[in-house]
Design a protein around this motif. Structure first.
Motif, PDB file in Angstrom:
ATOM      1  N   ILE A 134      -2.431  -2.510  -2.467  1.00  0.00           N
ATOM      2  CA  ILE A 134      -2.779  -3.231  -3.693  1.00  0.00           C
ATOM      3  C   ILE A 134      -2.228  -2.460  -4.878  1.00  0.00           C
ATOM      4  CG2 ILE A 134      -4.616  -4.209  -5.098  1.00  0.00           C
ATOM      5  CD1 ILE A 134      -6.374  -4.269  -2.636  1.00  0.00           C
ATOM      6  N   GLY A 135      -1.162  -2.982  -5.456  1.00  0.00           N
ATOM      7  CA  GLY A 135      -0.529  -2.335  -6.591  1.00  0.00           C
ATOM      8  C   GLY A 135      -0.970  -2.946  -7.902  1.00  0.00           C
ATOM      9  N   GLY A 136      -0.336  -2.487  -8.979  1.00  0.00           N
ATOM     10  CA  GLY A 136      -0.694  -2.982 -10.294  1.00  0.00           C
ATOM     11  C   GLY A 136      -0.330  -4.440 -10.503  1.00  0.00           C
ATOM     12  N   GLN A 137       0.821  -4.872  -9.955  1.00  0.00           N
ATOM     13  CA  GLN A 137       1.291  -6.239 -10.163  1.00  0.00           C
ATOM     14  C   GLN A 137       1.479  -7.022  -8.872  1.00  0.00           C
ATOM     15  OE1 GLN A 137       1.535  -7.577 -13.108  1.00  0.00           O
ATOM     16  NE2 GLN A 137       1.147  -5.710 -14.276  1.00  0.00           N
ATOM     17  N   THR A 138       1.410  -6.365  -7.732  1.00  0.00           N
ATOM     18  CA  THR A 138       1.609  -7.048  -6.456  1.00  0.00           C
ATOM     19  C   THR A 138       0.582  -6.590  -5.429  1.00  0.00           C
ATOM     20  OG1 THR A 138       3.152  -5.366  -5.640  1.00  0.00           O
ATOM     21  CG2 THR A 138       4.106  -7.252  -6.810  1.00  0.00           C
ATOM     22  N   MET A 139       0.422  -7.403  -4.415  1.00  0.00           N
ATOM     23  CA  MET A 139      -0.402  -7.030  -3.267  1.00  0.00           C
ATOM     24  C   MET A 139       0.406  -7.347  -2.021  1.00  0.00           C
ATOM     25  SD  MET A 139      -4.335  -8.023  -2.341  1.00  0.00           S
ATOM     26  CE  MET A 139      -4.103  -9.788  -2.613  1.00  0.00           C
ATOM     27  N   LYS A 140       0.461  -6.401  -1.083  1.00  0.00           N
ATOM     28  CA  LYS A 140       1.275  -6.561   0.119  1.00  0.00           C
ATOM     29  C   LYS A 140       0.440  -6.257   1.350  1.00  0.00           C
ATOM     30  CE  LYS A 140       5.011  -4.287  -2.455  1.00  0.00           C
ATOM     31  NZ  LYS A 140       4.126  -3.512  -3.363  1.00  0.00           N
ATOM     32  N   ALA A 141       0.624  -7.057   2.381  1.00  0.00           N
ATOM     33  CA  ALA A 141       0.025  -6.777   3.682  1.00  0.00           C
ATOM     34  C   ALA A 141       1.160  -6.709   4.691  1.00  0.00           C
ATOM     35  CB  ALA A 141      -0.969  -7.862   4.075  1.00  0.00           C
ATOM     36  N   SER A 142       1.105  -5.728   5.577  1.00  0.00           N
ATOM     37  CA  SER A 142       2.152  -5.599   6.591  1.00  0.00           C
ATOM     38  C   SER A 142       1.552  -5.136   7.904  1.00  0.00           C
ATOM     39  CB  SER A 142       3.248  -4.627   6.135  1.00  0.00           C
ATOM     40  OG  SER A 142       2.707  -3.350   5.846  1.00  0.00           O
ATOM     41  N   ARG A 143       2.177  -5.564   8.986  1.00  0.00           N
ATOM     42  CA  ARG A 143       1.790  -5.111  10.326  1.00  0.00           C
ATOM     43  C   ARG A 143       2.935  -4.280  10.876  1.00  0.00           C
ATOM     44  NH1 ARG A 143       2.835  -7.784  14.885  1.00  0.00           N
ATOM     45  NH2 ARG A 143       3.099  -9.732  13.728  1.00  0.00           N
ATOM     46  N   VAL A 144       2.607  -3.107  11.413  1.00  0.00           N
ATOM     47  CA  VAL A 144       3.631  -2.178  11.882  1.00  0.00           C
ATOM     48  C   VAL A 144       3.396  -1.828  13.345  1.00  0.00           C
ATOM     49  CG1 VAL A 144       3.911  -1.205   9.569  1.00  0.00           C
ATOM     50  CG2 VAL A 144       2.320  -0.128  11.172  1.00  0.00           C
ATOM     51  N   ASP A 145       4.450  -1.326  13.997  1.00  0.00           N
ATOM     52  CA  ASP A 145       4.300  -0.881  15.383  1.00  0.00           C
ATOM     53  C   ASP A 145       4.037   0.621  15.411  1.00  0.00           C
ATOM     54  OD1 ASP A 145       6.742   0.392  14.971  1.00  0.00           O
ATOM     55  OD2 ASP A 145       7.904  -1.099  16.089  1.00  0.00           O
ATOM     56  N   LYS A 146       3.988   1.194  16.604  1.00  0.00           N
ATOM     57  CA  LYS A 146       3.643   2.607  16.734  1.00  0.00           C
ATOM     58  C   LYS A 146       4.711   3.530  16.171  1.00  0.00           C
ATOM     59  CE  LYS A 146       5.399   2.867  21.494  1.00  0.00           C
ATOM     60  NZ  LYS A 146       5.036   3.166  22.906  1.00  0.00           N
ATOM     61  N   SER A 147       5.897   2.977  15.885  1.00  0.00           N
ATOM     62  CA  SER A 147       6.974   3.770  15.286  1.00  0.00           C
ATOM     63  C   SER A 147       7.055   3.577  13.778  1.00  0.00           C
ATOM     64  CB  SER A 147       8.320   3.391  15.922  1.00  0.00           C
ATOM     65  OG  SER A 147       8.312   3.631  17.311  1.00  0.00           O
ATOM     66  N   ALA A 148       6.050   2.930  13.200  1.00  0.00           N
ATOM     67  CA  ALA A 148       5.983   2.659  11.761  1.00  0.00           C
ATOM     68  C   ALA A 148       7.051   1.673  11.304  1.00  0.00           C
ATOM     69  CB  ALA A 148       6.070   3.953  10.948  1.00  0.00           C
TER      70      ALA A 148
END
Length: 307
Positions: A134-148
């Motif tokens: 959660i940033g000042g102007q944006t919000m991001k959601a991401s799904r990552v694997d075990k290697s990032a």
């Protein structure tokens, strides 16, 4: 693995350095160490991190981004170097990220926010699989694997009602500073819903609540709960799975992390203290070291650090 807040190891020069080609340093034990830097030029704040190759954070700095992106990037980088007791020529590689990354004319490389935050979050919490930033102007959601590596992501950048800037603006409208948001939310007894789908409508709701005598604490907590709802919906769109790691300056307020945890009905990871806003810059420093490791394995390390 050492992180910020631990005692720094004393660093001494291995030899007189006249440029980046002579960039080897030694810890007290005599081992040569590579030093990298990460710079996150965000829409609201700019953050810089200096890191040794063993993971220890040697220096860091942050400040408002404003409109002079090149100048603030240089200023924060210089402050982080000063905090580390180093000079620019002591840095072997620098990677930049953030919306202003293209304005950093002294970087070696730039990466996206998603790549940087994934690397930083997985460094701090290795079992991370979902990241909410959660940033000042944006919000991001991401799904990552075990290697990032990022597998899926969603952004909410069309309206400030889903970002930290809305909370700061709400606090200022009610006469409170950003620093007072955390304390204000702790005394809320009956949060009121803030359901506006955009910042303008949400602000109108705030005004209406104030006009009927609703306490600022309950309004602020209502704004947090509204932001939480948006956050969790965004996470669901990437098919979120544990472990969940939350980052971004707004997570300095414990209420936000606790609220997301309650809605998810699951534990969440939140970096300690101010580190929560340095995760992407940290990720850049880590990626810089990985870049050097790859170049070293290819026999191109000297060319990389003298560039």
């Amino acid at each position: 693995m050492p992180l910020h807040g631990c005692a720094r190891r004393r660093i001494v020069r291995s030899r007189q350095r006249e440029g980046r080609a002579n960039s080897s340093w030694q810890f007290g034990g005599g081992d040569v160490v590579i030093i990298t830097a990460g710079l996150d030029v965000g829409s609201t704040y700019t953050k810089a991190v200096i890191q040794a190759e063993d993971g220890e954070i040697l220096g860091k700095a942050y400040g408002p981004t404003g409109f002079r992106l090149r100048e603030v990037a240089r200023s924060m980088y210089d402050e982080a170097l000063e905090d580390a007791g180093l000079h620019e020529k002591d840095i072997d590689y620098l990677i930049a990220t953030g919306s202003g990354r293209h304005q950093v004319d002294f970087k070696d490389l730039h990466v996206t926010d998603l790549t940087a935050s994934a690397r930083g979050a997985c460094f701090l919490f290795p079992d991370t699989r979902t990241i909410l930033d959660i940033g000042g102007q944006t919000m991001k959601a991401s799904r990552v694997d075990k290697s990032a590596q990022v597998q899926s992501f969603r952004l909410n950048d069309k309206c400030a009602a889903g970002t930290g800037a809305f909370l700061e603006k709400t606090a200022r409208y009610m006469g409170y500073s950003t620093q007072e948001i955390g304390a204000l939310m702790t005394i809320s007894k009956d949060p009121v819903p803030i359901s506006g789908v955009c910042a303008v409508f949400a602000e109108s709701e705030v005004i209406n609540h104030l006009s009927i005598g609703t306490s600022p604490a309950d309004i602020m907590q209502g704004a947090i709960e509204s932001l939480t709802g948006r956050s969790v919906q965004l996470m669901k769109r990437v098919r979120a799975e544990p472990e969940y790691t939350l980052i971004g300056g707004i997570l300095r307020f414990e209420t936000m992390g606790r609220s997301v945890s309650e809605v998810l009905d699951a534990e969440v990871n939140v970096p300690d203290g101010e580190m929560v806003q340095y995760v992407s810059a940290l990720g850049c420093a880590i990626l810089a070291r990985r870049r050097l490791d790859r170049l070293r394995s290819e026999g191109n390390l000297e060319a990389a650090v003298s560039a």
